[in-house]
Each structure stands twice: as structure tokens, then as C-alpha cells.
Design an enzyme around this catalytic site. Structure first.
Site, PDB file in Angstrom:
ATOM      1  N   THR A  15     -21.871 -27.492  89.021  1.00 54.84           N
ATOM      2  CA  THR A  15     -20.501 -28.002  89.136  1.00 54.84           C
ATOM      3  C   THR A  15     -20.407 -29.352  88.455  1.00 54.84           C
ATOM      4  O   THR A  15     -21.406 -30.047  88.294  1.00 54.84           O
ATOM      5  CB  THR A  15     -20.097 -28.149  90.627  1.00 54.84           C
ATOM      6  OG1 THR A  15     -18.735 -28.553  90.710  1.00 54.84           O
ATOM      7  CG2 THR A  15     -20.946 -29.185  91.346  1.00 54.84           C
ATOM      8  N   ASP A  77     -18.680 -18.982  93.625  1.00 58.78           N
ATOM      9  CA  ASP A  77     -17.371 -18.526  93.188  1.00 58.78           C
ATOM     10  C   ASP A  77     -16.585 -18.180  94.444  1.00 58.78           C
ATOM     11  O   ASP A  77     -17.150 -17.619  95.392  1.00 58.78           O
ATOM     12  CB  ASP A  77     -17.478 -17.319  92.255  1.00 58.78           C
ATOM     13  CG  ASP A  77     -16.188 -17.127  91.467  1.00 58.78           C
ATOM     14  OD1 ASP A  77     -15.627 -18.127  90.988  1.00 58.78           O
ATOM     15  OD2 ASP A  77     -15.721 -15.983  91.337  1.00 58.78           O
ATOM     16  N   ARG A 190     -16.707 -21.344 102.510  1.00 58.97           N
ATOM     17  CA  ARG A 190     -17.762 -22.076 101.798  1.00 58.97           C
ATOM     18  C   ARG A 190     -18.814 -22.591 102.776  1.00 58.97           C
ATOM     19  O   ARG A 190     -20.016 -22.503 102.517  1.00 58.97           O
ATOM     20  CB  ARG A 190     -17.124 -23.238 101.026  1.00 58.97           C
ATOM     21  CG  ARG A 190     -17.934 -23.705  99.842  1.00 58.97           C
ATOM     22  CD  ARG A 190     -17.160 -24.666  98.955  1.00 58.97           C
ATOM     23  NE  ARG A 190     -16.033 -24.033  98.316  1.00 58.97           N
ATOM     24  CZ  ARG A 190     -14.758 -24.161  98.698  1.00 58.97           C
ATOM     25  NH1 ARG A 190     -14.436 -24.954  99.696  1.00 58.97           N
ATOM     26  NH2 ARG A 190     -13.802 -23.518  98.072  1.00 58.97           N
TER      27      ARG A 190
HETATM   28  P1  IMP Z   1     -13.675 -22.074  92.768  1.00 58.30           P
HETATM   29  O1  IMP Z   1     -14.559 -20.960  93.164  1.00 58.30           O
HETATM   30  O2  IMP Z   1     -14.046 -23.385  93.381  1.00 58.30           O
HETATM   31  O3  IMP Z   1     -13.456 -22.148  91.290  1.00 58.30           O
HETATM   32  O4  IMP Z   1     -12.230 -21.724  93.389  1.00 58.30           O
HETATM   33  C1  IMP Z   1     -11.368 -20.760  92.826  1.00 58.30           C
HETATM   34  C2  IMP Z   1      -9.969 -20.923  93.345  1.00 58.30           C
HETATM   35  O5  IMP Z   1      -9.857 -20.327  94.638  1.00 58.30           O
HETATM   36  C3  IMP Z   1      -9.510 -22.371  93.520  1.00 58.30           C
HETATM   37  O6  IMP Z   1      -8.958 -22.869  92.340  1.00 58.30           O
HETATM   38  C4  IMP Z   1      -8.466 -22.232  94.613  1.00 58.30           C
HETATM   39  O7  IMP Z   1      -7.240 -21.823  94.057  1.00 58.30           O
HETATM   40  C5  IMP Z   1      -8.994 -21.093  95.452  1.00 58.30           C
HETATM   41  N1  IMP Z   1      -9.801 -21.605  96.588  1.00 58.30           N
HETATM   42  C6  IMP Z   1     -11.135 -21.459  96.780  1.00 58.30           C
HETATM   43  N2  IMP Z   1     -11.533 -22.062  97.911  1.00 58.30           N
HETATM   44  C7  IMP Z   1     -10.419 -22.599  98.452  1.00 58.30           C
HETATM   45  C8  IMP Z   1     -10.186 -23.378  99.636  1.00 58.30           C
HETATM   46  O8  IMP Z   1     -11.092 -23.715 100.418  1.00 58.30           O
HETATM   47  N3  IMP Z   1      -8.911 -23.758  99.831  1.00 58.30           N
HETATM   48  C9  IMP Z   1      -7.882 -23.437  99.008  1.00 58.30           C
HETATM   49  N4  IMP Z   1      -8.045 -22.747  97.887  1.00 58.30           N
HETATM   50  C10 IMP Z   1      -9.305 -22.318  97.606  1.00 58.30           C
END
Ligand code: IMP
Length: 207
Positions: A15, A77, A190
């Protein structure tokens, strides 16, 4: 504490986000690992997240950055699955509707797609998949966490990011954007996946 000896003293968190690094530093505190991020590798190209599932994308990222850095690598992801939308936006969560949308616009766009869906049918879940790729072999470990809930009728709250203002986790009446961060960090998709990663490091040797 780390029980099993590991041949590595460094771990790459795939990240650029310093917030994510902080979360991992807290989660893995006590383990004899120095955490690196992609900020330590400015020459490293970006990988295309072309997978059809969270697991595929997490693996693509973990293996790509492991191959570049030769370090054990953790990549995640995550996204939102809404039942009434056949589990969309899923892997397209970050760019749902229009890649140029702000978080608030994206949440409003999603609400518009389920405008006529009554509260009892607005079930949804956040999913997080984390992959650990070892530089010693082609071996990968996969961890996942889910947070079940439902989609609010209107956005509420100002905390968090992404879809937090429209997601109400089961067992609560407030959205993730209204709840204390401490609560979200305990019950989120997460957090659940990350706890599995911790347990793994505490009792396994990387192979
Ligand atoms: P990434 O896996 O961190 O790239 O997250 C992908 C997308 O999922 C983000 O841009 C958010 O739109 C959504 N997302 C993932 N986790 C969360 C969360 O804990 N709260 C709100 N949106 C989330």
C-alpha cells in the site's frame, strides 16, 4: 508474540497509504518484523487489479509486489456487496458509477440504484481478503473477513471513508460513519481478516 521462528525480518504491506501502515503496525506490534510499504519502493510500477474476485485481486497484488521486492508481502482487496444489486459493486467498489465520483457521490449513486428497496431487503456486507505471498516459494496464504449489515435509506455520519455513511453493521443502529472508529476497528471486515493474519504469524513459519 511470535512463537514460530521466521526467516524474514521485514514484511511489505502493499500500500501507499500511511493509514493502512499504522493499522498494521498496531496489529502486528510485538512481532519482530520491520514493516515496509510501497513508499519505500518509489521505482515500483503499479499493478493492474484485473481479477474478477477480491481473492484474485489480493493475490495479483501480493505476488506482483513480492516479485518486485523479494520480500514477504501482504496485499488486501475489499469492497461492498449489496444483495439487491446481485452483490454489486463488489470488486468495482472503488469506481462504481463513475471513477471520477467522490465517496459521497458514489454512495448517493448506490442509494439511487436501490431507492425502492425496503429496509428489510437492503442487506449487504463488506468483504476483505488478504493474501500473504512468500518469496521463498510460490506459496500464498489467504485470509478473509466479512462484516454483515444493511444499507441505510440516506447517508448518515462523517467518520470513516467510502461507503461508511450508508452501511449499518448488524447489531447496531448507526452507520459506520456515525460509530466510533474503535468500534469499526473491532468489527470491520478488515479487522476480522487482519486478526487471522496475526494468528498466522504467531504460530507459523513462512515457507
Ligand atoms: P480497497 O480494497 O482498500 O481498495 O477498497 C476498495 C473500495 O471498497 C474502497 O474504495 C471503498 O469504496 C470500499 N471499501 C472498502 N472497505 C471499506 C470500508 O471499511 N468502509 C467503506 N468503504 C470501504
Amino acid at each position: 508474540m511470535l512463537n514460530a521462528p521466521n526467516p524474514f525480518s521485514e514484511l511489505l504491506i502493499a500500500t501507499h497509504n500511511q493509514g493502512k501502515l499504522k493499522e498494521w503496525q498496531n496489529l502486528l506490534a510485538g512481532l519482530p518484523l520491520t514493516l515496509r510499504t510501497l513508499r519505500d519502493y518509489p521505482a515500483c510500477p503499479e499493478v493492474v487489479e484485473s481479477g474478477a474476485t477480491f481473492a484474485a485481486n489480493a493475490r495479483i497484488k501480493a505476488e506482483f509486489y513480492r516479485d518486485f521486492t523479494r520480500l514477504p508481502t501482504l496485499a488486501d482487496d475489499s469492497g461492498l456487496e449489496v444483495r439487491a444489486l446481485d452483490n454489486a459493486p463488489g470488486v468495482f467498489s472503488a469506481r462504481y458509477g463513475d471513477a471520477a465520483f467522490t465517496d459521497a457521490e458514489r454512495s448517493r449513486y448506490l442509494l439511487a440504484q436501490i431507492r425502492d428497496v425496503p429496509m428489510h431487503a437492503r442487506t449487504a456486507r463488506f468483504v476483505c481478503v488478504i493474501t500473504l505471498a512468500s518469496p521463498l516459494s510460490n506459496h500464498v496464504e489467504t485470509f478473509s473477513g466479512v462484516c454483515e449489515g444493511s444499507i441505510a435509506m440516506v447517508p448518515r455520519g462523517t467518520k470513516g471513508f467510502g461507503y461508511d455513511p450508508i452501511f449499518i453493521p448488524d447489531g447496531h443502529t448507526q452507520t459506520f460513519a456515525e460509530l466510533d472508529a474503535e468500534i469499526k476497528n473491532r468489527i470491520s471486515h478488515r479487522a476480522r481478516a487482519a486478526r487471522e493474519v496475526c494468528a498466522y504469524f504467531q504460530s507459523n513459519t513462512l515457507r
